[in-house]
Design a protein around this motif. Structure first.
Motif, mmCIF file in Angstrom:
data_model
loop_
_atom_site.group_PDB
_atom_site.id
_atom_site.type_symbol
_atom_site.label_atom_id
_atom_site.label_comp_id
_atom_site.label_asym_id
_atom_site.label_seq_id
_atom_site.Cartn_x
_atom_site.Cartn_y
_atom_site.Cartn_z
ATOM 1 N N GLN A 94 12.603 58.474 -25.480
ATOM 2 C CA GLN A 94 11.297 58.443 -24.843
ATOM 3 C C GLN A 94 10.689 59.843 -24.854
ATOM 4 O O GLN A 94 9.523 60.007 -25.164
ATOM 5 N N ASN A 95 11.495 60.850 -24.535
ATOM 6 C CA ASN A 95 11.003 62.223 -24.593
ATOM 7 C C ASN A 95 10.686 62.614 -26.017
ATOM 8 O O ASN A 95 9.714 63.321 -26.276
ATOM 9 N N PHE A 96 11.510 62.184 -26.969
ATOM 10 C CA PHE A 96 11.224 62.444 -28.382
ATOM 11 C C PHE A 96 9.894 61.832 -28.757
ATOM 12 O O PHE A 96 9.073 62.449 -29.425
ATOM 13 N N TRP A 97 9.641 60.584 -28.341
ATOM 14 C CA TRP A 97 8.379 59.901 -28.614
ATOM 15 C C TRP A 97 7.216 60.685 -28.015
ATOM 16 O O TRP A 97 6.225 60.935 -28.668
ATOM 17 N N ARG A 98 7.356 61.099 -26.776
ATOM 18 C CA ARG A 98 6.291 61.861 -26.129
ATOM 19 C C ARG A 98 6.017 63.159 -26.875
ATOM 20 O O ARG A 98 4.872 63.509 -27.126
ATOM 21 N N MET A 99 7.086 63.873 -27.232
ATOM 22 C CA MET A 99 6.908 65.140 -27.931
ATOM 23 C C MET A 99 6.284 64.921 -29.310
ATOM 24 O O MET A 99 5.448 65.696 -29.752
ATOM 25 N N THR A 153 -13.532 64.778 -23.612
ATOM 26 C CA THR A 153 -12.376 63.994 -24.028
ATOM 27 C C THR A 153 -12.713 63.231 -25.295
ATOM 28 O O THR A 153 -13.761 62.603 -25.389
ATOM 29 N N CYS A 154 -11.795 63.299 -26.270
ATOM 30 C CA CYS A 154 -11.972 62.615 -27.544
ATOM 31 C C CYS A 154 -10.797 61.678 -27.786
ATOM 32 O O CYS A 154 -9.645 62.020 -27.505
ATOM 33 N N LEU A 155 -11.101 60.500 -28.317
ATOM 34 C CA LEU A 155 -10.071 59.545 -28.672
ATOM 35 C C LEU A 155 -9.578 59.879 -30.073
ATOM 36 O O LEU A 155 -10.383 60.057 -30.978
ATOM 37 N N VAL A 156 -8.259 59.989 -30.242
ATOM 38 C CA VAL A 156 -7.720 60.364 -31.542
ATOM 39 C C VAL A 156 -6.901 59.251 -32.188
ATOM 40 O O VAL A 156 -6.692 59.279 -33.402
ATOM 41 N N ALA A 157 -6.422 58.293 -31.422
ATOM 42 C CA ALA A 157 -5.663 57.180 -31.979
ATOM 43 C C ALA A 157 -5.594 56.056 -30.962
ATOM 44 O O ALA A 157 -5.693 56.294 -29.758
ATOM 45 N N SER A 158 -5.440 54.836 -31.456
ATOM 46 C CA SER A 158 -5.262 53.688 -30.569
ATOM 47 C C SER A 158 -4.522 52.604 -31.328
ATOM 48 O O SER A 158 -4.442 52.630 -32.558
ATOM 49 N N GLY A 159 -3.961 51.662 -30.586
ATOM 50 C CA GLY A 159 -3.225 50.598 -31.244
ATOM 51 C C GLY A 159 -2.724 49.560 -30.267
ATOM 52 O O GLY A 159 -3.222 49.460 -29.144
ATOM 53 N N GLN A 160 -1.742 48.806 -30.700
ATOM 54 C CA GLN A 160 -1.191 47.711 -29.917
ATOM 55 C C GLN A 160 0.323 47.810 -29.861
ATOM 56 O O GLN A 160 0.914 48.664 -30.508
ATOM 57 N N ALA A 161 0.921 46.944 -29.101
ATOM 58 C CA ALA A 161 2.376 46.803 -28.970
ATOM 59 C C ALA A 161 3.016 47.995 -28.259
ATOM 60 O O ALA A 161 4.128 48.407 -28.594
ATOM 61 N N PHE A 162 2.352 48.529 -27.251
ATOM 62 C CA PHE A 162 2.922 49.612 -26.453
ATOM 63 C C PHE A 162 4.136 49.099 -25.701
ATOM 64 O O PHE A 162 4.123 48.001 -25.147
ATOM 65 N N GLU A 163 5.191 49.894 -25.674
ATOM 66 C CA GLU A 163 6.389 49.582 -24.905
ATOM 67 C C GLU A 163 6.813 50.804 -24.119
ATOM 68 O O GLU A 163 6.772 51.916 -24.628
ATOM 69 N N ARG A 164 7.226 50.606 -22.902
ATOM 70 C CA ARG A 164 7.791 51.676 -22.087
ATOM 71 C C ARG A 164 9.296 51.661 -22.321
ATOM 72 O O ARG A 164 9.945 50.634 -22.148
ATOM 73 N N LEU A 165 9.849 52.796 -22.722
ATOM 74 C CA LEU A 165 11.267 52.876 -23.044
ATOM 75 C C LEU A 165 12.004 53.744 -22.035
ATOM 76 O O LEU A 165 11.447 54.683 -21.496
ATOM 77 N N ALA A 166 13.261 53.426 -21.839
ATOM 78 C CA ALA A 166 14.138 54.230 -20.987
ATOM 79 C C ALA A 166 15.448 54.427 -21.738
ATOM 80 O O ALA A 166 16.489 53.897 -21.362
ATOM 81 N N GLU A 167 15.374 55.180 -22.818
ATOM 82 C CA GLU A 167 16.550 55.408 -23.647
ATOM 83 C C GLU A 167 17.188 56.742 -23.307
ATOM 84 O O GLU A 167 16.537 57.646 -22.811
#
Length: 104
Positions: free
Chosen positions: A3-8, A81-95
């Motif tokens: 999750q931290n890797f994803w955030r970074m 504020t500018c939007l730079v990306a968007s999408g679907q299938a967001f998941e919250r992870l706790a790895e």
């Protein structure tokens, strides 16, 4: 944690795009309050993570756990504020991180 890797990873991508996005994508930019209200009212998205990028630019990930939509936004020090990306299938992870023995 992955999750931290994803955030970074997201923050690094946002940081790389921040400079050009804030100046070239004005059609996808507005006052921060306006963007946050629009993401909440139209998509049910709330802020999931935040980080600082180059030039004191704030990178945020907004998402809806109900619909799975997500948006990455960057905000400069002036509050644009500018939007730079968007999408679907967001998941919250706790790895968790693998133990050193698992890396080999």
């Amino acid at each position: 944690m992955k999750q931290n890797f994803w955030r970074m990873t997201v923050l690094a991508i946002g940081a790389l795009m921040a400079s050009s996005t804030l100046t070239q994508a004005q059609q996808n930019c507005a006052a921060r309050e306006t963007v946050i209200e629009r993401l909440a009212s139209a998509y049910g998205e709330t802020r999931q993570s935040i980080g600082l990028a180059q030039n004191n630019t704030m990178v945020e990930v907004f998402a809806s756990t109900n619909t799975g939509t997500w948006t990455i936004a960057i905000t400069n020090a002036a509050g644009l504020t500018c939007l730079v990306a968007s999408g679907q299938a967001f998941e919250r992870l706790a790895e968790t991180l693998p133990t050193p023995a698992e890396d080999a």
